[in-house]
Write a protein that holds these residues in place. Sequence first.
Motif, PDB file in Angstrom:
ATOM      1  N   SER A   8       0.800  -1.241  -0.013  1.00  0.00           N
ATOM      2  CA  SER A   8       0.038  -0.030   0.126  1.00  0.00           C
ATOM      3  C   SER A   8       0.632   1.212  -0.036  1.00  0.00           C
ATOM      4  O   SER A   8       2.062   1.301   0.661  1.00  0.00           O
ATOM      5  CB  SER A   8      -0.945   0.085   1.482  1.00  0.00           C
ATOM      6  OG  SER A   8      -1.560   1.299   1.466  1.00  0.00           O
ATOM      7  N   SER A   9       0.359   2.484  -0.575  1.00  0.00           N
ATOM      8  CA  SER A   9       1.131   3.571  -0.361  1.00  0.00           C
ATOM      9  C   SER A   9       0.602   4.508   0.620  1.00  0.00           C
ATOM     10  O   SER A   9       0.915   5.618   0.792  1.00  0.00           O
ATOM     11  CB  SER A   9       0.680   4.364  -1.832  1.00  0.00           C
ATOM     12  OG  SER A   9       1.411   3.758  -2.908  1.00  0.00           O
ATOM     13  N   GLY A  10      -0.074   3.970   1.706  1.00  0.00           N
ATOM     14  CA  GLY A  10      -0.669   4.780   2.916  1.00  0.00           C
ATOM     15  C   GLY A  10       0.316   4.944   3.785  1.00  0.00           C
ATOM     16  O   GLY A  10      -0.071   5.740   4.703  1.00  0.00           O
ATOM     17  N   HIS A  11       1.375   4.220   3.842  1.00  0.00           N
ATOM     18  CA  HIS A  11       2.193   4.234   5.162  1.00  0.00           C
ATOM     19  C   HIS A  11       3.010   5.605   4.860  1.00  0.00           C
ATOM     20  O   HIS A  11       3.470   5.814   3.814  1.00  0.00           O
ATOM     21  CB  HIS A  11       3.178   2.978   4.763  1.00  0.00           C
ATOM     22  CG  HIS A  11       4.165   2.877   6.079  1.00  0.00           C
ATOM     23  ND1 HIS A  11       5.375   3.825   6.329  1.00  0.00           N
ATOM     24  CD2 HIS A  11       4.090   2.176   7.388  1.00  0.00           C
ATOM     25  CE1 HIS A  11       5.876   3.469   7.410  1.00  0.00           C
ATOM     26  NE2 HIS A  11       5.191   2.576   8.184  1.00  0.00           N
ATOM     27  N   HIS A  12       3.483   6.273   5.886  1.00  0.00           N
ATOM     28  CA  HIS A  12       3.990   7.734   5.975  1.00  0.00           C
ATOM     29  C   HIS A  12       5.292   7.537   5.347  1.00  0.00           C
ATOM     30  O   HIS A  12       5.718   8.596   4.995  1.00  0.00           O
ATOM     31  CB  HIS A  12       3.987   8.276   7.325  1.00  0.00           C
ATOM     32  CG  HIS A  12       4.865   7.436   8.284  1.00  0.00           C
ATOM     33  ND1 HIS A  12       4.638   6.220   8.939  1.00  0.00           N
ATOM     34  CD2 HIS A  12       6.110   7.469   8.756  1.00  0.00           C
ATOM     35  CE1 HIS A  12       5.660   5.648   9.613  1.00  0.00           C
ATOM     36  NE2 HIS A  12       6.526   6.672   9.719  1.00  0.00           N
ATOM     37  N   ALA A  13       5.818   6.320   5.295  1.00  0.00           N
ATOM     38  CA  ALA A  13       7.400   6.615   4.854  1.00  0.00           C
ATOM     39  C   ALA A  13       7.309   6.619   3.104  1.00  0.00           C
ATOM     40  O   ALA A  13       8.532   6.504   2.549  1.00  0.00           O
ATOM     41  CB  ALA A  13       8.174   5.347   5.287  1.00  0.00           C
ATOM     42  N   VAL A  14       6.311   5.872   2.740  1.00  0.00           N
ATOM     43  CA  VAL A  14       6.035   5.598   1.269  1.00  0.00           C
ATOM     44  C   VAL A  14       6.527   6.783   0.410  1.00  0.00           C
ATOM     45  O   VAL A  14       7.281   6.811  -0.654  1.00  0.00           O
ATOM     46  CB  VAL A  14       4.781   5.044   0.777  1.00  0.00           C
ATOM     47  CG1 VAL A  14       4.939   4.920  -0.920  1.00  0.00           C
ATOM     48  CG2 VAL A  14       4.691   3.763   1.298  1.00  0.00           C
ATOM     49  N   LYS A  15       6.066   8.105   0.631  1.00  0.00           N
ATOM     50  CA  LYS A  15       6.077   9.343  -0.045  1.00  0.00           C
ATOM     51  C   LYS A  15       7.419   9.713  -0.381  1.00  0.00           C
ATOM     52  O   LYS A  15       8.129   9.897  -1.119  1.00  0.00           O
ATOM     53  CB  LYS A  15       5.161  10.501   0.382  1.00  0.00           C
ATOM     54  CG  LYS A  15       5.301  11.477  -0.805  1.00  0.00           C
ATOM     55  CD  LYS A  15       4.071  12.678  -0.384  1.00  0.00           C
ATOM     56  CE  LYS A  15       4.178  13.657  -1.575  1.00  0.00           C
ATOM     57  NZ  LYS A  15       3.187  14.609  -1.300  1.00  0.00           N
ATOM     58  N   PRO A  16       8.211   9.948   1.055  1.00  0.00           N
ATOM     59  CA  PRO A  16       9.598  10.191   0.778  1.00  0.00           C
ATOM     60  C   PRO A  16      10.647   9.160   0.041  1.00  0.00           C
ATOM     61  O   PRO A  16      11.548   9.685  -0.768  1.00  0.00           O
ATOM     62  CB  PRO A  16      10.038  10.376   2.364  1.00  0.00           C
ATOM     63  CG  PRO A  16       8.980  10.150   3.108  1.00  0.00           C
ATOM     64  CD  PRO A  16       7.831   9.896   2.430  1.00  0.00           C
ATOM     65  N   TYR A  17      10.288   7.933   0.265  1.00  0.00           N
ATOM     66  CA  TYR A  17      11.041   6.848  -0.201  1.00  0.00           C
ATOM     67  C   TYR A  17      10.690   7.003  -1.843  1.00  0.00           C
ATOM     68  O   TYR A  17      11.796   6.850  -2.588  1.00  0.00           O
ATOM     69  CB  TYR A  17      10.383   5.453   0.162  1.00  0.00           C
ATOM     70  CG  TYR A  17      10.934   4.446  -0.572  1.00  0.00           C
ATOM     71  CD1 TYR A  17      12.118   3.850  -0.455  1.00  0.00           C
ATOM     72  CD2 TYR A  17      10.318   3.588  -1.447  1.00  0.00           C
ATOM     73  CE1 TYR A  17      12.779   2.755  -1.162  1.00  0.00           C
ATOM     74  CE2 TYR A  17      10.707   2.629  -2.073  1.00  0.00           C
ATOM     75  CZ  TYR A  17      12.027   2.160  -1.880  1.00  0.00           C
ATOM     76  OH  TYR A  17      12.265   1.130  -2.802  1.00  0.00           O
ATOM     77  N   THR A  26      16.101   6.159  -9.950  1.00  0.00           N
ATOM     78  CA  THR A  26      16.282   4.694  -9.616  1.00  0.00           C
ATOM     79  C   THR A  26      15.008   4.219  -9.810  1.00  0.00           C
ATOM     80  O   THR A  26      13.921   4.708  -9.220  1.00  0.00           O
ATOM     81  CB  THR A  26      16.693   4.555  -8.051  1.00  0.00           C
ATOM     82  OG1 THR A  26      18.005   5.055  -8.098  1.00  0.00           O
ATOM     83  CG2 THR A  26      16.867   3.037  -7.789  1.00  0.00           C
ATOM     84  N   PRO A  27      14.440   2.877 -10.528  1.00  0.00           N
ATOM     85  CA  PRO A  27      13.561   2.355 -10.762  1.00  0.00           C
ATOM     86  C   PRO A  27      12.970   1.697  -9.398  1.00  0.00           C
ATOM     87  O   PRO A  27      13.606   1.127  -8.619  1.00  0.00           O
ATOM     88  CB  PRO A  27      13.496   1.409 -11.685  1.00  0.00           C
ATOM     89  CG  PRO A  27      14.937   1.176 -11.994  1.00  0.00           C
ATOM     90  CD  PRO A  27      15.568   2.345 -11.254  1.00  0.00           C
ATOM     91  N   ALA A  28      11.567   2.061  -9.010  1.00  0.00           N
ATOM     92  CA  ALA A  28      11.109   1.551  -7.703  1.00  0.00           C
ATOM     93  C   ALA A  28      10.936  -0.011  -7.894  1.00  0.00           C
ATOM     94  O   ALA A  28      11.125  -0.530  -6.711  1.00  0.00           O
ATOM     95  CB  ALA A  28       9.894   2.083  -7.335  1.00  0.00           C
ATOM     96  N   THR A  29      10.717  -0.637  -8.604  1.00  0.00           N
ATOM     97  CA  THR A  29      10.436  -1.971  -9.044  1.00  0.00           C
ATOM     98  C   THR A  29      11.127  -2.209 -10.381  1.00  0.00           C
ATOM     99  O   THR A  29      10.981  -1.510 -11.377  1.00  0.00           O
ATOM    100  CB  THR A  29       8.989  -2.298  -9.181  1.00  0.00           C
ATOM    101  OG1 THR A  29       8.402  -1.771  -7.700  1.00  0.00           O
ATOM    102  CG2 THR A  29       8.845  -3.812  -9.243  1.00  0.00           C
ATOM    103  N   SER A  30      11.851  -3.210 -10.388  1.00  0.00           N
ATOM    104  CA  SER A  30      12.292  -3.668 -11.831  1.00  0.00           C
ATOM    105  C   SER A  30      12.084  -5.462 -11.770  1.00  0.00           C
ATOM    106  O   SER A  30      12.266  -6.145 -10.654  1.00  0.00           O
ATOM    107  CB  SER A  30      13.835  -3.274 -11.749  1.00  0.00           C
ATOM    108  OG  SER A  30      14.744  -3.883 -10.817  1.00  0.00           O
ATOM    109  N   PHE A  31      12.163  -6.053 -13.058  1.00  0.00           N
ATOM    110  CA  PHE A  31      11.861  -7.275 -13.172  1.00  0.00           C
ATOM    111  C   PHE A  31      12.909  -7.617 -14.258  1.00  0.00           C
ATOM    112  O   PHE A  31      12.982  -7.054 -15.049  1.00  0.00           O
ATOM    113  CB  PHE A  31      10.588  -7.864 -13.591  1.00  0.00           C
ATOM    114  CG  PHE A  31       9.432  -7.330 -12.623  1.00  0.00           C
ATOM    115  CD1 PHE A  31       9.049  -8.032 -11.576  1.00  0.00           C
ATOM    116  CD2 PHE A  31       8.965  -6.248 -12.933  1.00  0.00           C
ATOM    117  CE1 PHE A  31       8.100  -7.687 -10.722  1.00  0.00           C
ATOM    118  CE2 PHE A  31       8.058  -5.623 -11.976  1.00  0.00           C
ATOM    119  CZ  PHE A  31       7.401  -6.490 -10.614  1.00  0.00           C
TER     120      PHE A  31
END
Length: 54
Positions: A8-17, A26-31
């Motif tokens: 979820s994007s609801g955690h307070h640390a997600v936005k600064p991350y 940097t890509p947030a996710t890569s496969f």
Amino acid sequence: MDLIRLESSGHHAVKPYKTALVKDGTPATSFAVGDVRTEFGRLRACPAARNGLR
């Protein structure tokens, strides 16, 4: 079958991350796959993905 868990994007640390990753380029996710064309075909054939892959 492998599963991917998307958090979820609801955690307070997600936005600064996310902001820091974008700032750094940097890509947030890569496969990684051995054969992109084969994997694309496999995903495209999946009923759940038919609406999103063209």
